[in-house]
Enzyme design. Structure first.
Site, PDB file in Angstrom:
ATOM      1  CG  ASP A 306      13.564 -22.226 -19.387  1.00  7.78           C
ATOM      2  OD1 ASP A 306      13.643 -23.544 -19.582  1.00  7.78           O
ATOM      3  OD2 ASP A 306      14.304 -21.725 -18.535  1.00  7.78           O
ATOM      4  N   GLY A 325      12.255 -21.265 -11.372  1.00  5.61           N
ATOM      5  CA  GLY A 325      11.198 -21.462 -12.422  1.00  5.61           C
ATOM      6  C   GLY A 325      10.076 -20.876 -12.510  1.00  5.61           C
TER       7      GLY A 325
END
Length: 419
Positions: A306, A325
């Protein structure tokens, strides 16, 4: 390109050479010979590395790059270089650049920019126009341009009828639909996992229910509409149970987990380090244990880094205002390999290919060389010096990892780190 790989332990359960240490001769990108000792008569490029292991090339099903629009975070060129040096011969790139990749022209741009690179770029097209969950994007046109799946990165399909139509329509061309598992009305203004740690720190929480409710909804829609559904980056114990039950019913559903949701818990939040501000949020140890169990039993189909590079201006701010993130390509293998046996790690880093319709090349004479090169036993503390991404927002900084990639051989090219 002609390459001689010396004394490499082959990890390939479906190959005749599994667990054997062999020399591998590659001529013009094709494996021409595998043997105990191959002499380098032609003065080919020699690959001879400590404790060298090779496997079928790894694939990451969720990678974000900045280009176009956010090149300060990561360019396509540097992102593919980073992926290759991290052991990945293929990455699925999310549509969350600027503009959102929701047309065949956007997909064609990504494919063109990646032409001739060692690592293959496989675009994921947005499921809805501008990822706004109002109108379906040009799914069929994007598939013809090279999109391998359709989903709105970290944005749930808020309109259930739209998901139903997408699943029905995509059956005409065997399309794979991705649905991010979060019910935004339940998540509200939460930014971390809703548990004791969030309460102690005074941070607004996202309950596990937000993920589980969306998954339950999506599975009901899948059962009604048919089609192929992939649920990316699940993070809770109940999510694993829901997908296990759906698979037992025979539904065509797959799911992945981000390596940081396997490796880290919300206890990391006490540092108020924005590198731990992630979607889905870091959960509890109970959740990570359930995710590992789901991985080992086959409910979770594969693992993703990811990888999501965020520039320093968007991370070096108050926790509430920081973007979600973490980068993850460089640390993916070392983190996963610390949690599960080496062969399971390789399985989880290659299993996504079949779900996304990407051909797998076994390590056999006559096949194209699509290889990941790695040392599974090297232990080290992950640091900034291990990062080749433009952005440095890693949730793994300071973590003890086990195993490191040397690089890859793919597309008739060799890409390895300079050790």
């Amino acid at each position: 390109m002609n390459i001689l790989v010396k004394s490499a332990k082959i990890i390939a359960p479906k190959s005749n050479y599994h667990q054997q240490t062999k020399d591998i001769l590659i001529e013009n990108g094709v494996i021409s010979k595998i043997g105990d000792t191959i002499t380098n008569n032609e003065d080919y490029e020699l690959v001879e590395l400590e404790n060298l292991h090779v496997s079928q090339g790894w694939f990451d099903s969720s990678v974000s790059l900045g280009e176009p629009g956010f090149e300060e975070r990561e360019t396509i060129e540097n992102g593919l270089q980073t992926a290759g040096l991290s052991g990945f011969t293929g990455i699925a790139v999310n549509p969350n650049a600027n503009p959102i990749a929701d047309t065949n022209a956007d997909i064609s741009f990504l494919k063109a920019k990646a032409q001739g690179k060692t690592t293959n770029l496989y675009p994921i097209g947005a499921l809805t126009v501008r990822s706004e969950s109002v109108d379906l994007a040009e799914l069929y046109d994007m598939k013809n341009a090279g999109a391998i799946a359709f989903g709105d990165y970290q944005k749930p399909v808020s309109n259930p009828n739209l998901l139903k139509i997408a699943l029905q329509y995509s059956q005409n061309f065997n399309g794979l639909v991705l649905s991010y598992p979060q019910e935004n009305k339940i998540a509200g203004k939460g930014i971390v996992n809703e548990e004791a740690t969030a309460t102690k720190l005074g941070l607004k929480g996202i309950p596990a229910l937000a993920e589980e409710l969306q998954i339950a909804r999506d599975l009901f829609i899948l059962e009604y509409a048919g089609g192929k559904l992939h649920i990316p980056t699940i993070s809770t114990e109940k999510s694993v149970a829901l997908i296990r039950e759906a698979k037992a019913k025979g539904l065509d559903v797959s799911c992945s987990v981000a390596i940081h949701n396997l490796f880290l818990t919300d206890e990391k939040l006490v540092e108020f380090d924005t590198n731990y501000k992630l979607l889905p949020p870091l959960r509890t140890e109970k959740d990570t244990n359930a995710l590992l169990q789901g991985l080992n039993e086959g409910t979770i189909d594969f693992v993703t880094s990811d990888h999501n590079p965020i520039d320093v201006e968007q991370k070096k701010v108050e926790f509430d205002h920081a973007m979600y993130g973490s980068i993850g390509l460089e640390s993916a293998f070392g983190a996963l390999n610390k949690l599960v046996p080496m062969e399971k790690s390789i399985e989880m880093l290659t299993a996504g290919k079949s779900r996304f319709g990407i051909a797998s090349e076994e390590i056999e004479v006559g096949n194209s060389a699509n290889l990941s090169l790695f040392n599974p036993d090297l232990k080290y503390a992950f640091s900034v010096k291990n990062i080749t991404s433009t952005s440095k927002n890693s949730a793994f900084l300071g973590e003890e990892l086990k195993g490191k990639a040397y690089g890859v051989i793919a597309n008739n090219q060799l890409l390895i780190k300079d050790y």
